[in-house]
Design a protein around this motif. Sequence first.
Motif, PDB file in Angstrom:
ATOM      1  N   HIS A 124       0.853  -1.186   0.000  1.00 43.49           N
ATOM      2  CA  HIS A 124       0.000   0.000   0.000  1.00 43.49           C
ATOM      3  C   HIS A 124       0.886   1.231   0.000  1.00 43.49           C
ATOM      4  O   HIS A 124       1.236   1.783   1.043  1.00 43.49           O
ATOM      5  N   THR A 125       1.275   1.636  -1.207  1.00 45.48           N
ATOM      6  CA  THR A 125       2.086   2.830  -1.378  1.00 45.48           C
ATOM      7  C   THR A 125       1.471   3.674  -2.480  1.00 45.48           C
ATOM      8  O   THR A 125       0.640   3.202  -3.262  1.00 45.48           O
ATOM      9  N   VAL A 126       1.896   4.936  -2.522  1.00 45.98           N
ATOM     10  CA  VAL A 126       1.420   5.834  -3.558  1.00 45.98           C
ATOM     11  C   VAL A 126       2.565   6.748  -3.962  1.00 45.98           C
ATOM     12  O   VAL A 126       3.385   7.145  -3.114  1.00 45.98           O
ATOM     13  N   LEU A 127       2.672   7.045  -5.246  1.00 44.78           N
ATOM     14  CA  LEU A 127       3.711   7.920  -5.768  1.00 44.78           C
ATOM     15  C   LEU A 127       3.151   9.333  -5.875  1.00 44.78           C
ATOM     16  O   LEU A 127       2.055   9.531  -6.400  1.00 44.78           O
ATOM     17  N   VAL A 128       3.878  10.315  -5.343  1.00 44.23           N
ATOM     18  CA  VAL A 128       3.428  11.707  -5.374  1.00 44.23           C
ATOM     19  C   VAL A 128       4.424  12.545  -6.166  1.00 44.23           C
ATOM     20  O   VAL A 128       5.612  12.237  -6.224  1.00 44.23           O
ATOM     21  N   ALA A 129       3.898  13.624  -6.763  1.00 41.96           N
ATOM     22  CA  ALA A 129       4.685  14.451  -7.677  1.00 41.96           C
ATOM     23  C   ALA A 129       5.408  15.565  -6.937  1.00 41.96           C
ATOM     24  O   ALA A 129       5.202  16.743  -7.205  1.00 41.96           O
ATOM     25  N   ASN A 130       6.263  15.204  -5.995  1.00 43.34           N
ATOM     26  CA  ASN A 130       7.206  16.114  -5.340  1.00 43.34           C
ATOM     27  C   ASN A 130       8.392  15.283  -4.897  1.00 43.34           C
ATOM     28  O   ASN A 130       8.210  14.153  -4.413  1.00 43.34           O
ATOM     29  N   GLY A 131       9.598  15.842  -5.048  1.00 43.68           N
ATOM     30  CA  GLY A 131      10.778  15.079  -4.685  1.00 43.68           C
ATOM     31  C   GLY A 131      11.814  15.929  -3.990  1.00 43.68           C
ATOM     32  O   GLY A 131      11.516  16.973  -3.407  1.00 43.68           O
ATOM     33  N   SER A 132      13.056  15.473  -4.093  1.00 46.43           N
ATOM     34  CA  SER A 132      14.142  16.175  -3.402  1.00 46.43           C
ATOM     35  C   SER A 132      14.338  17.588  -3.936  1.00 46.43           C
ATOM     36  O   SER A 132      14.821  18.459  -3.212  1.00 46.43           O
ATOM     37  N   ASP A 133      13.942  17.839  -5.173  1.00 46.83           N
ATOM     38  CA  ASP A 133      14.063  19.198  -5.706  1.00 46.83           C
ATOM     39  C   ASP A 133      13.183  20.178  -4.943  1.00 46.83           C
ATOM     40  O   ASP A 133      13.450  21.383  -4.922  1.00 46.83           O
ATOM     41  N   GLY A 144      12.586  19.724  -1.688  1.00 46.23           N
ATOM     42  CA  GLY A 144      12.950  19.618  -0.282  1.00 46.23           C
ATOM     43  C   GLY A 144      12.360  18.428   0.437  1.00 46.23           C
ATOM     44  O   GLY A 144      12.451  18.347   1.667  1.00 46.23           O
ATOM     45  N   ILE A 145      11.774  17.494  -0.293  1.00 47.40           N
ATOM     46  CA  ILE A 145      11.190  16.312   0.329  1.00 47.40           C
ATOM     47  C   ILE A 145      12.317  15.373   0.753  1.00 47.40           C
ATOM     48  O   ILE A 145      13.306  15.202   0.039  1.00 47.40           O
ATOM     49  N   ALA A 146      12.141  14.755   1.920  1.00 45.60           N
ATOM     50  CA  ALA A 146      13.130  13.803   2.436  1.00 45.60           C
ATOM     51  C   ALA A 146      12.404  12.603   3.003  1.00 45.60           C
ATOM     52  O   ALA A 146      11.227  12.667   3.366  1.00 45.60           O
ATOM     53  N   ALA A 147      13.143  11.483   3.086  1.00 44.93           N
ATOM     54  CA  ALA A 147      12.563  10.269   3.672  1.00 44.93           C
ATOM     55  C   ALA A 147      12.192  10.541   5.125  1.00 44.93           C
ATOM     56  O   ALA A 147      12.925  11.183   5.869  1.00 44.93           O
ATOM     57  N   GLY A 148      11.039  10.045   5.504  1.00 39.77           N
ATOM     58  CA  GLY A 148      10.565  10.252   6.867  1.00 39.77           C
ATOM     59  C   GLY A 148       9.574  11.390   7.002  1.00 39.77           C
ATOM     60  O   GLY A 148       8.959  11.541   8.068  1.00 39.77           O
ATOM     61  N   LEU A 152      -3.769  11.422   9.004  1.00 39.14           N
ATOM     62  CA  LEU A 152      -2.485  10.883   8.543  1.00 39.14           C
ATOM     63  C   LEU A 152      -2.686   9.931   7.371  1.00 39.14           C
ATOM     64  O   LEU A 152      -3.573   9.082   7.383  1.00 39.14           O
ATOM     65  N   VAL A 153      -1.814  10.088   6.359  1.00 37.14           N
ATOM     66  CA  VAL A 153      -1.804   9.194   5.208  1.00 37.14           C
ATOM     67  C   VAL A 153      -0.668   8.187   5.325  1.00 37.14           C
ATOM     68  O   VAL A 153      -0.858   6.998   5.107  1.00 37.14           O
ATOM     69  N   GLY A 154       0.527   8.659   5.665  1.00 35.42           N
ATOM     70  CA  GLY A 154       1.664   7.759   5.779  1.00 35.42           C
ATOM     71  C   GLY A 154       2.958   8.526   5.887  1.00 35.42           C
ATOM     72  O   GLY A 154       2.991   9.691   6.296  1.00 35.42           O
ATOM     73  N   LEU A 155       4.052   7.875   5.479  1.00 30.13           N
ATOM     74  CA  LEU A 155       5.397   8.441   5.540  1.00 30.13           C
ATOM     75  C   LEU A 155       6.079   8.309   4.187  1.00 30.13           C
ATOM     76  O   LEU A 155       5.863   7.336   3.468  1.00 30.13           O
ATOM     77  N   VAL A 156       6.914   9.299   3.864  1.00 29.12           N
ATOM     78  CA  VAL A 156       7.741   9.215   2.661  1.00 29.12           C
ATOM     79  C   VAL A 156       8.859   8.216   2.930  1.00 29.12           C
ATOM     80  O   VAL A 156       9.586   8.333   3.928  1.00 29.12           O
ATOM     81  N   VAL A 157       9.011   7.211   2.059  1.00 30.12           N
ATOM     82  CA  VAL A 157      10.046   6.201   2.262  1.00 30.12           C
ATOM     83  C   VAL A 157      11.113   6.237   1.169  1.00 30.12           C
ATOM     84  O   VAL A 157      12.263   5.859   1.427  1.00 30.12           O
ATOM     85  N   ASP A 158      10.771   6.655  -0.025  1.00 33.19           N
ATOM     86  CA  ASP A 158      11.735   6.759  -1.120  1.00 33.19           C
ATOM     87  C   ASP A 158      11.570   8.119  -1.777  1.00 33.19           C
ATOM     88  O   ASP A 158      10.442   8.573  -2.005  1.00 33.19           O
ATOM     89  N   VAL A 159      12.724   8.745  -2.096  1.00 37.15           N
ATOM     90  CA  VAL A 159      12.690  10.097  -2.649  1.00 37.15           C
ATOM     91  C   VAL A 159      13.512  10.133  -3.925  1.00 37.15           C
ATOM     92  O   VAL A 159      14.675   9.700  -3.940  1.00 37.15           O
ATOM     93  N   GLY A 160      12.907  10.658  -4.992  1.00 36.56           N
ATOM     94  CA  GLY A 160      13.626  10.930  -6.225  1.00 36.56           C
ATOM     95  C   GLY A 160      13.708  12.428  -6.440  1.00 36.56           C
ATOM     96  O   GLY A 160      13.307  13.226  -5.592  1.00 36.56           O
ATOM     97  N   ALA A 161      14.239  12.825  -7.583  1.00 37.51           N
ATOM     98  CA  ALA A 161      14.387  14.253  -7.849  1.00 37.51           C
ATOM     99  C   ALA A 161      13.038  14.943  -7.949  1.00 37.51           C
ATOM    100  O   ALA A 161      12.858  16.060  -7.460  1.00 37.51           O
ATOM    101  N   ALA A 162      12.071  14.302  -8.608  1.00 36.16           N
ATOM    102  CA  ALA A 162      10.768  14.946  -8.827  1.00 36.16           C
ATOM    103  C   ALA A 162       9.604  14.170  -8.240  1.00 36.16           C
ATOM    104  O   ALA A 162       8.490  14.691  -8.196  1.00 36.16           O
ATOM    105  N   TYR A 163       9.831  12.929  -7.787  1.00 37.05           N
ATOM    106  CA  TYR A 163       8.749  12.104  -7.258  1.00 37.05           C
ATOM    107  C   TYR A 163       9.186  11.436  -5.965  1.00 37.05           C
ATOM    108  O   TYR A 163      10.385  11.204  -5.739  1.00 37.05           O
ATOM    109  N   SER A 164       8.204  11.106  -5.143  1.00 35.39           N
ATOM    110  CA  SER A 164       8.473  10.419  -3.884  1.00 35.39           C
ATOM    111  C   SER A 164       7.446   9.318  -3.705  1.00 35.39           C
ATOM    112  O   SER A 164       6.304   9.431  -4.166  1.00 35.39           O
ATOM    113  N   ARG A 165       7.876   8.267  -2.994  1.00 31.76           N
ATOM    114  CA  ARG A 165       6.954   7.170  -2.698  1.00 31.76           C
ATOM    115  C   ARG A 165       6.567   7.224  -1.227  1.00 31.76           C
ATOM    116  O   ARG A 165       7.424   7.376  -0.352  1.00 31.76           O
ATOM    117  N   VAL A 166       5.257   7.109  -1.014  1.00 31.24           N
ATOM    118  CA  VAL A 166       4.697   7.225   0.332  1.00 31.24           C
ATOM    119  C   VAL A 166       4.209   5.856   0.777  1.00 31.24           C
ATOM    120  O   VAL A 166       3.429   5.200   0.065  1.00 31.24           O
TER     121      VAL A 166
END
Length: 304
Positions: free
Chosen positions: A135-144, A146-150, A159-173
């Motif tokens: 149960h994860t979802v990809l969102v259109a914001n990343g390290s560019d 300022g998104i970080a894991a956690g 509450l929806v969840g926590l960011v676990v993986d971060v890319g330049a433009a996308y993050s996985r929650v």
Amino acid sequence: MRASDKAKIRQRRIGHTLLVVASFSLMFLGKADFNALRSARMGLNDFIAPVVDLLSAPVRGVETMVQGIQTVASLRAENVRLQAENAMLKRWRRRAEILESENRQLRSVAGAVSPDRRVALTARAVTAPGGAFAHTVLVANGSDQGIAAGNPVVTADGLVGLVVDVGAAYSRVLMISDINAQIPVILASSSWPGVTTGNNGPFLALRYLPEEAMPRVGELVLTSGHGGVLPAGVPVGRIDLVQDDYVRIKPAVDLRNLSYVSILVGGTDGIDTNNLELGEYYTPLPQDDDSRLFEGVNALGERQ
């Protein structure tokens, strides 16, 4: 008597004769009965009318056909115009539905409260939430951005969840319903601590409650903030079922219909967010029944 005089006398006699005949004719006509003439005229009309009607039938048929053709042409033009208007109205309706949906989705995150030292960034979900195995979802914001894991992910509902993986433009929650998600929480009315665990389904399980805790159906469950990764006081859900030692929670957020979320950036200085395992920021209840994991007062002002 000359011949010319005789001719003149003859002419006068003929004229007098004609005048007499005309006078008698007028007298006769004045005394004549017109009923016979009227009857003759009506009889003639009765004979002529069917003939005229028969002869005019093809003309009326042609006129009716021409009018029908004109009507069909007019209706066809009207139909084309109405179809164009209908297509335009459908386009406007679709546009209105899209705008209404976006407005509703944006309102769902507009009321999300940003805790101190954290900044809320709105992000759009680009994949369908949840799956058969994760149960994860990809969102259109990343390290560019300022998104970080956690970073916690919330909506105005909770509450929806926590960011676990971060890319330049996308993050996985990782959503709270995932089988790997374990969230430290407290009961809102009694402040008893516990942990919610996901099962890749629509509900959560509440575990590690103290034995003396008495959870009630409908009781609100909030994040405890223990460990500092998640801010305290974010709604997680409400208790839906209490059966023996099993406590079920219905999430506050409809995790199946996520379009926009708020990512809470910052506020985790000094916290190791590279390892988000439960043991790193939550301590299970001690075995000693006389001890307390948290000490203080509950929502009723009673010391725990």
